[in-house]
Write an enzyme that holds these catalytic residues in place. Structure first.
Site, PDB file in Angstrom:
ATOM      1  N   VAL A  81       0.828  -1.200   0.000  1.00  0.00           N
ATOM      2  CA  VAL A  81       0.000   0.000   0.000  1.00  0.00           C
ATOM      3  C   VAL A  81       0.865   1.254   0.000  1.00  0.00           C
ATOM      4  O   VAL A  81       0.567   2.248  -0.659  1.00  0.00           O
ATOM      5  CB  VAL A  81      -0.957  -0.006   1.208  1.00  0.00           C
ATOM      6  N   ALA A  82       1.986   1.207   0.741  1.00  0.00           N
ATOM      7  CA  ALA A  82       2.893   2.358   0.788  1.00  0.00           C
ATOM      8  C   ALA A  82       3.645   2.526  -0.518  1.00  0.00           C
ATOM      9  O   ALA A  82       3.893   3.639  -0.970  1.00  0.00           O
ATOM     10  CB  ALA A  82       3.877   2.190   1.938  1.00  0.00           C
TER      11      ALA A  82
ATOM     12  N   ASP B 160      -6.809  36.991 -32.860  1.00  0.00           N
ATOM     13  CA  ASP B 160      -7.587  38.025 -33.523  1.00  0.00           C
ATOM     14  C   ASP B 160      -7.002  39.373 -33.117  1.00  0.00           C
ATOM     15  O   ASP B 160      -6.318  39.486 -32.095  1.00  0.00           O
ATOM     16  CB  ASP B 160      -9.057  37.906 -33.079  1.00  0.00           C
TER      17      ASP B 160
ATOM     18  N   ASP C 130       4.337  11.655   2.899  1.00  0.00           N
ATOM     19  CA  ASP C 130       4.166  11.530   1.452  1.00  0.00           C
ATOM     20  C   ASP C 130       3.154  12.551   0.935  1.00  0.00           C
ATOM     21  O   ASP C 130       3.440  13.342   0.031  1.00  0.00           O
ATOM     22  CB  ASP C 130       3.673  10.126   1.086  1.00  0.00           C
TER      23      ASP C 130
END
Length: 887
Positions: free
Chosen positions: A285-286, A332, A709
């Site tokens: 998971v990390a 333009d 993190d």
């Protein structure tokens, strides 16, 4: 059935005077009664649903299973301590809450943008013509219609002039339907497509003009009855998000394989099954950057919100990515490069060319001003800037347009058309009618047979034509826009098809729209950013070149080309020569599309501006279509990827700069996450490979994943411009995400973080008398292990926090970019350090994370080791910069 009622019956039923409209008080009362004019919005997901959506992930399921297995194992072994399981579940829920918060913020940002892009409507209220948000319309409001506007509600027409409405959204019929306000249909059921005196919500005015009264709003409209077909589709991921999702899946597979290897090695080495299972799953998971998509989404959403505050509303997130790759801006002239505040400076008739400030009014000048104001839909405050300038010219010479309109009422008209380049009206006069026409000189000369001279009408001669053309050229060389006017007396009312024949030309006016003061600097900035700026305009070649020279777009006539010259070129010739031109003058919307497609075929990433109905194809054809927010029609805004709320060229350059910054920031955040994840894998994989105890517990890894993190990654995503992005070449649209050694930086950073963590663990064991050969014998829970694991835990957290500062720039050192510039990142560092210190010093957390307080000597070692990844990366950049200077 409103279509079966007469106009007088409709306005009487709705209680409104078409000449004055509703009062503000009446609008407020009816708004309370009928509600906002909007379809029932798509049902939003509740916070509970958003929360469970965050948990709907296979890896989260596995992590929850690990927590359950931990509880079961503890109970089986006779323990009642479930701290690990509690922390695992706590981290899972905190992660889910962060995900909910990010999605909520992103959703709110998108909603804010949608509110900014909501259509506007011209209405008559309190006797004045005003522009309002369409959702504030109420039954009885008098709405003004013209080409390019979407119908804002269901309407009963009360006036119409050559009005055509495209109703395919309701009828499926792609051919516009001709409308006539005077029609009164039978009370029998009439199909929508045959209700020629009605206009319906979300259909489009393609031609002509009209006035109408609102009869139904919101869910009571025909479109409201079938509102389901208008529900917005779920927001698609941008190409960048898709690439990152694919990257995450690939890294996830790699991480799971590594985790399986770690689990297998741990079991072979005799480590506890539950311990290795929880460690492996938590590492997975990390290691898998599951936060990538959420962080990218919030950075994009906040970035687009920031851009909207700088007058650039980005409708599609994909546009943010593409902005960083734009290398040609097709702009333009009028209103974008110039101030869009037209002022008439010169008048030409057979009496000669005169400046406005000393204009002497003869019959010719009087007739010219009258023609320009009768063939005119503007007022002093509302309307097209060119037409407003003509009204101002009249007022300057004591002629009131409102008086002219009452004295010579309009009977019919032929609206302006980009192909004809002229507009005509039929007005009633004392002894019959007169046609008044205004437009480009070359266009009027095609239908002119006479000239107004000394108050008399006589046949036009070649000499007259030469004099007119010379006067027009003289004014064009002064960067003046030239407009001609003509009239035609007639005893009978002519139809729109025949009114523009045998005209009598009166004269010309020259008006100027000066360049915006800030645009020249922006164009120079674009050139520094290796972005070429092209002017594409319907104006005369000389006028366009004069403005282009002032703004440093072009210098010589050789750099200009006209629409007629483009028509004479083959596709191959245009491809070969197009890059020689900087100014495209006298072009039609079809030419714009051709220019864009040719540039794209040559490999350029093109941004194109537009404001009219006919600009929609070129806006769609461009990589970035940019519509004008002030002068732009609803059609152009709908076709565009970005809307400028100030119609300013400078905003385009700012948007490109912001797009580059956002992309760079996302890239920095991703590289940071990958470095951190790889560092965790390195530390654990090496320790298991060597037969050592895993230095980090599952709860510690999850904590790192949550705090050190996520916060720095989001902070990097909100960084300011520090790379001189507008001095770099545009990014190649196909460029790999790991270009410019980004992948190399992620690997080096991960290795340094992982090794620093391992060294902290080893030193911690040495301090407790454990020799190198005895490391494999240390068991979890021993005082020596707790001490060493604490040091490794702190180093892993601190090294990631410090390393984030080094990733603020891929080329410059932190001292060069400024230590304190990113205050959000400093806040992330402070929060991370405080929380980490709290974890290892508060007894409750000591037990939960199996850590112990460190002494001053340990802190010295921890800080030195934590700084190594940051210092090494800074040295690599410093050496590289020195090497580049010597090359």
């Amino acid at each position: 059935m409103w279509y079966s009622k007469s106009i007088s019956s409709v306005v009487e039923t709705l209680g409104v005077n078409p000449k004055t409209g509703l009062s503000t008080h009446e609008v407020e009362q009816r708004l309370t009664q009928h509600g906002l004019n909007q379809l029932t919005p798509k049902k939003k997901k509740s916070l509970i649903k958003l929360f469970f959506k965050q948990l709907n992930d296979v890896l989260i399921y596995v992590l929850i299973a690990a927590a359950i297995l931990t509880i079961v194992a503890s109970y089986w072994e006779g323990h009642t301590e479930f701290t690990d399981a509690i922390i695992i579940m706590l981290v899972v829920f905190i992660n889910a809450f962060i995900g909910v918060f990010q999605e909520y913020k992103a959703e709110k940002a998108v909603e804010a943008l949608q509110k900014m892009t909501s259509p506007k409507t011209l209405v008559r209220r309190d006797g004045e013509i005003v522009e309002v948000d369409s959702k504030t319309l109420v039954p009885g409001d008098i709405v003004l219609l013209d080409a390019g506007r979407f119908i804002p509600a269901d309407l009963r027409l009360i006036e119409s002039s050559n009005l055509q409405i495209e109703e395919s959204a309701l009828t499926g019929e792609s051919v516009p339907s001709e409308k006539n306000a005077k029609d009164q249909l039978p009370e029998a059921q009439v199909p929508i497509g045959d209700q020629h005196n009605m206009a319906f919500l979300s259909t489009l005015v393609t031609y002509g003009r009209g006035e109408a009264v609102v009869v139904s709003t919101g869910m009571h409209t025909e479109m409201g009855k079938i509102a389901k077909i208008l529900e917005e589709e779920d927001t698609e991921m941008t190409p960048l998000q898709k690439r990152l999702e694919e990257l995450g899946k690939m890294l996830g597979i790699i991480a799971l394989v590594i985790c399986a290897i770690i689990f297998g090695l741990g079991i072979l080495q005799g480590k506890e099954l539950i311990e290795m299972f929880v460690t492996s799953i938590s590492l997975a998971v990390a290691a898998i950057p599951e936060g990538l998509a959420a962080i990218v989404a919030i950075v994009l959403a906040l970035g687009t919100t920031r851009m909207s505050k700088k007058n650039a509303i980005v409708k599609k997130l994909t546009a943010v990515e593409t902005l960083g790759s734009v290398n040609i801006i097709c702009s333009d002239k009028t209103g974008t490069l110039t101030q869009n505040k037209m002022t008439v400076t010169h008048v030409y008739t057979k009496n000669g060319l005169q400046p406005v400030e000393s204009l002497v009014i003869h019959e010719e000048e009087q007739k010219l001003i009258e023609a320009f104001n009768l063939c005119n839909d503007a007022t002093l405050t509302t309307g097209d800037p060119t037409e407003i300038a003509l009204v101002q010219l009249a007022q300057l010479n004591n002629i009131e347009k409102s008086d002219l309109d009452r004295q010579f009422p309009r009977v019919d008209e032929k609206p302006f058309d980009s192909d004809r380049k002229r507009m005509s009206t039929l007005n009633q006069v004392d002894d019959g009618y007169e046609v008044y026409t205004k437009g480009a000189l070359d266009s009027l000369l095609k239908v002119t047979t006479h000239i107004y001279d000394q108050g008399q009408i006589r046949p036009i001669t070649n000499q007259d034509i030469v004099e007119l053309q010379n006067a027009a050229n003289d004014m064009s060389l002064q960067a003046l826009r030239v407009l001609a006017a003509a009239f035609r007396p007639t005893k009978e009312a002519l139809s729109a098809k025949t009114m523009e024949n045998d005209l009598v030309i009166i004269g010309l006016i020259g008006m100027i729209d000066p360049p915006r003061l800030e645009v020249k600097d922006s164009i120079n900035q674009a050139h520094q950013a290796h972005i070429d700026v092209l002017m594409i305009t319907g104006d005369h070649r000389n006028t366009a070149l004069a403005i282009a020279q002032t703004l440093n777009i072009a210098q010589t006539m050789d750099q200009t080309v006209s629409g007629s010259e483009i028509d004479q070129m083959s596709d191959e010739e245009l491809e070969k020569n197009i890059r020689n031109y900087k100014v495209f003058a006298r072009v039609s919307p079809e030419h714009k599309v051709k220019i864009v497609k040719t540039l794209k075929k040559l490999g350029y990433i093109v941004s194109m501006t537009g404001d009219g109905v006919n600009d929609a194809p070129s806006l769609k054809s461009a990589d970035i279509g940019v519509a004008m927010g002030i002068t732009g029609t609803d059609v152009s805004k709908n076709a565009a990827d970005m809307i400028l709320t100030d119609d300013n060229f400078t905003t385009i350059v700012h948007a490109i700069e912001e797009g580059r910054i956002i992309y760079n920031n996302i890239k920095k955040a991703v590289i940071f996450l990958l470095s951190c994840n790889f560092g965790e894998i390195v530390a654990i994989f090496i320790s298991v490979l060597l037969g050592w105890p895993v230095p980090l517990l599952a709860t510690q890894i999850l904590w790192i994943n949550l705090i050190t993190d996520t916060l720095p990654a989001i902070s990097l995503g909100l960084d300011e411009s520090i790379e001189d992005v507008m001095k770099q070449k545009p990014r190649d649209k196909k460029e790999s995400f790991f270009a410019e050694r980004a992948g190399q930086r992620a690997i080096i950073g991960g290795i340094l973080i992982g090794l620093a963590t391992l060294f902290a663990f080893i030193i911690g064991l040495f301090e407790k008398g454990i020799s190198f050969t005895e490391i494999g014998q240390v068991a979890h829970g021993e005082p020596a292990f707790i001490h060493a694991s604490t040091m490794a835990f702190v180093v892993l957290a601190f090294s990631q926090l410090f390393y984030a500062f080094s990733l603020r720039s891929s080329h410059k050192t932190l001292l060069q970019v400024g230590v304190f510039k990113n205050k959000t990142l400093i806040g992330s560092l402070v929060i991370g350090v405080i929380l980490q210190i709290a974890i290892i010093n508060i007894p409750f957390f000591n037990d939960a994370f199996q850590v112990a307080p460190l002494n001053f000597a340990d802190w010295d070692i921890v800080i030195i080791l934590s700084l190594i990844p940051f210092i090494v990366n800074e040295l690599i950049k410093w050496v590289a910069s020195k090497r580049n200077k010597t090359v």
